[in-house]
Scaffold this motif. Structure first.
Motif, short mmCIF file in Angstrom:
data_model
loop_
_atom_site.label_atom_id
_atom_site.label_comp_id
_atom_site.label_asym_id
_atom_site.label_seq_id
_atom_site.Cartn_x
_atom_site.Cartn_y
_atom_site.Cartn_z
N GLU A 1 5.65 -6.18 14.87
CA GLU A 1 4.11 -5.63 15.37
C GLU A 1 3.49 -6.80 15.74
O GLU A 1 2.39 -6.51 16.36
CB GLU A 1 3.55 -4.94 14.08
N THR B 1 8.42 -5.36 10.46
CA THR B 1 7.10 -5.53 10.43
C THR B 1 6.36 -6.64 10.98
O THR B 1 5.50 -6.58 12.01
CB THR B 1 6.67 -5.72 8.95
N ILE C 1 5.30 4.29 2.24
CA ILE C 1 4.59 3.11 2.71
C ILE C 1 4.25 3.25 4.19
O ILE C 1 3.44 2.62 5.05
CB ILE C 1 5.24 1.94 2.55
N ARG D 1 11.66 -8.60 9.28
CA ARG D 1 11.76 -8.43 10.90
C ARG D 1 11.07 -7.38 11.50
O ARG D 1 10.29 -7.55 12.43
CB ARG D 1 13.05 -8.52 11.27
N LEU E 1 0.83 -1.30 -0.02
CA LEU E 1 -0.04 0.00 -0.03
C LEU E 1 0.89 1.16 0.10
O LEU E 1 1.69 1.36 0.73
CB LEU E 1 -0.81 -0.03 1.20
N GLY F 1 9.36 -2.15 3.38
CA GLY F 1 10.24 -1.80 2.03
C GLY F 1 11.70 -2.48 1.88
O GLY F 1 11.82 -2.72 0.84
N HIS F 2 12.07 -2.90 2.96
CA HIS F 2 13.55 -3.62 2.87
C HIS F 2 13.36 -4.94 2.32
O HIS F 2 13.96 -5.50 1.41
CB HIS F 2 14.02 -3.50 4.05
N VAL F 3 12.23 -5.79 2.99
CA VAL F 3 11.91 -6.96 2.58
C VAL F 3 11.60 -7.13 1.21
O VAL F 3 12.13 -7.74 0.27
CB VAL F 3 11.22 -7.92 3.42
N ASP G 1 4.50 -9.11 2.00
CA ASP G 1 3.58 -8.08 2.55
C ASP G 1 4.64 -6.95 3.10
O ASP G 1 3.92 -6.24 4.20
CB ASP G 1 2.70 -8.50 3.92
N1 LIG Z 1 2.29 0.18 3.50
C1 LIG Z 1 2.75 -1.06 3.36
O1 LIG Z 1 2.24 -1.70 2.29
C2 LIG Z 1 3.49 -1.62 4.41
C3 LIG Z 1 3.56 -3.29 4.56
C4 LIG Z 1 4.39 -3.52 5.62
C5 LIG Z 1 5.09 -2.84 6.59
N2 LIG Z 1 4.73 -1.59 6.25
C6 LIG Z 1 5.51 -0.62 7.46
O2 LIG Z 1 7.05 -0.83 6.98
C7 LIG Z 1 7.68 -0.35 8.22
C8 LIG Z 1 8.85 -1.62 8.23
O3 LIG Z 1 9.58 -1.81 7.03
P1 LIG Z 1 11.12 -2.05 6.97
O4 LIG Z 1 11.67 -1.84 5.55
O5 LIG Z 1 11.71 -1.05 7.85
O6 LIG Z 1 11.43 -3.44 7.36
P2 LIG Z 1 10.90 -4.80 7.07
O7 LIG Z 1 11.26 -4.83 5.65
O8 LIG Z 1 9.68 -5.17 7.88
O9 LIG Z 1 12.29 -5.69 7.86
C9 LIG Z 1 13.53 -5.31 7.47
C10 LIG Z 1 14.26 -6.27 8.51
O10 LIG Z 1 14.23 -7.49 7.83
C11 LIG Z 1 15.33 -8.33 7.70
N3 LIG Z 1 15.84 -8.53 6.42
C12 LIG Z 1 14.72 -8.32 5.11
N4 LIG Z 1 15.38 -8.51 4.12
C13 LIG Z 1 16.54 -9.05 4.49
C14 LIG Z 1 17.68 -9.75 3.55
N5 LIG Z 1 17.64 -10.05 2.39
N6 LIG Z 1 18.68 -10.33 4.32
C15 LIG Z 1 18.66 -10.20 5.60
N7 LIG Z 1 17.69 -9.61 6.49
C16 LIG Z 1 16.64 -9.12 5.93
C17 LIG Z 1 16.45 -7.52 8.52
O11 LIG Z 1 16.33 -7.74 9.67
P3 LIG Z 1 17.34 -7.33 10.84
O12 LIG Z 1 17.50 -5.80 10.97
O13 LIG Z 1 17.05 -8.07 12.01
O14 LIG Z 1 18.82 -7.89 10.45
C18 LIG Z 1 15.94 -5.95 8.11
O15 LIG Z 1 16.42 -4.88 8.83
C19 LIG Z 1 6.95 -0.55 9.41
O16 LIG Z 1 6.44 0.79 9.81
C20 LIG Z 1 5.67 -1.13 8.91
O17 LIG Z 1 4.34 -0.76 9.55
C21 LIG Z 1 4.26 -0.94 5.62
#
Ligand SMILES: NC(=O)c1ccc[n+]([C@@H]2O[C@H](COP(=O)([O-])OP(=O)(O)OC[C@H]3O[C@@H](n4cnc5c(N)ncnc54)[C@H](OP(=O)(O)O)[C@@H]3O)[C@@H](O)[C@H]2O)c1
Length: 231
Positions: free
Chosen positions: A52, A49, A17, A47, A10, A159-161, A156
């Motif tokens: 939560e 996400t 996001i 991790r 979204l 952004g990082h995943v 789901d």
């Molecule tokens: N609008 C939407 O569609 C939507 C959907 C979902 C979430 N969100 C929001 O997005 C935010 C979180 O996003 P985010 O990007 O910060 O975090 P994220 O993608 O949920 O998690 C990132 C963490 O996952 C691990 N990771 C992901 N890919 C990896 C890989 N290839 N290799 C190793 N580790 C990996 C790492 O963990 P470690 O740090 O432990 O190494 C990394 O720091 C939240 O605020 C959530 O509410 C929005």
């Protein structure tokens, strides 16, 4: 067999996001309702996400080395669907092996401690290893299929995943709920966080599959990843 991968997100018109300043009441529905219409055996998140949904309690892990081999573990479950978390260092703690109606699968690297594995086993949370220090996401998908019979995965976020699966070329389809919002923050999370600036990587091209107006003025846009246009 590699499962079919649909990334669902979204975002605002500028691809942001996080909803911190969007002001929606009941904001989860804009993500969840379209997501529920995508057929999948598992949803997968990063991790950050998943924290939560995982335990908010203080858990004390056993001290010192625990005698558990660093091998994949399939806990007991009776569900047909799964909640998968990419958690390379083992930061999510659990009270149960379920999120909603899904059985939890942790994706780890061998950096995790055996005390953490003991915690997961004590809650019957399944786990798989996707690499020694870093993750091989293709191997992760293969294991989800071989060990759990998962054929379709919905990624789901966040952004990082999303970005790491995009970079690895493992996304087959992209489902985007476009919110009628101009966010305008800079440096905040976008749908795909891959790398800073322009390197050698080429952007991934998409082909429109369908577009639908939902919730009055949102658009649900579905794209196929154009594999022929990837470099
Ligand atoms: N609008 C939407 O569609 C939507 C959907 C979902 C979430 N969100 C929001 O997005 C935010 C979180 O996003 P985010 O990007 O910060 O975090 P994220 O993608 O949920 O998690 C990132 C963490 O996952 C691990 N990771 C992901 N890919 C990896 C890989 N290839 N290799 C190793 N580790 C990996 C790492 O963990 P470690 O740090 O432990 O190494 C990394 O720091 C939240 O605020 C959530 O509410 C929005």
């Amino acid at each position: 067999m590699k499962p079919y991968v649909i990334c669902h997100s979204l975002g605002s018109v500028d691809g942001k996001i996080k909803q911190n300043i969007w002001g929606y009441k009941d904001h989860h529905k804009y993500f969840e309702e379209p997501a529920a219409k995508i057929k999948a055996d598992a949803w997968l998140v990063g991790r950050v996400t998943m924290q939560e949904f995982s335990s908010k309690k203080k858990h004390t892990l056993k001290k010192g080395r625990v005698n558990i081999p660093k091998e994949d573990f399939v806990g007991q479950y009776s569900t047909k669907t799964f909640a998968v978390v990419i958690d390379p260092s083992g930061k999510c703690l659990w009270d149960t092996n379920m999120v909603s109606t899904e059985h939890v699968i942790e994706v780890l690297t061998k950096k995790v401690s055996t005390a953490y594995l003991d915690h997961l086993r004590s809650k019957n949370v399944s786990y798989i290893f996707g690499g020694e220090e870093s993750l091989d996401l293709e191997l992760v998908l293969e294991k989800l299929n071989t060990l759990f019979g998962i054929k379709r995965v919905r990624i789901d976020g966040g952004g990082h995943v999303n970005g790491s699966f995009l970079k690895a070329g493992l996304i087959d389809e992209f489902s985007f709920v476009l919110a009628p919002i101009a966010d305008g923050t800079t440096g905040s999370l976008t749908v795909f966080e891959v790398e800073e600036g322009y390197g050698k990587r080429k952007a991934t091209r998409l082909k429109l599959k369908s577009v639908k107006k939902i919730f009055d003025d949102f658009l649900w846009i579905r794209y196929m990843v154009d594999k022929n246009k990837r470099s």
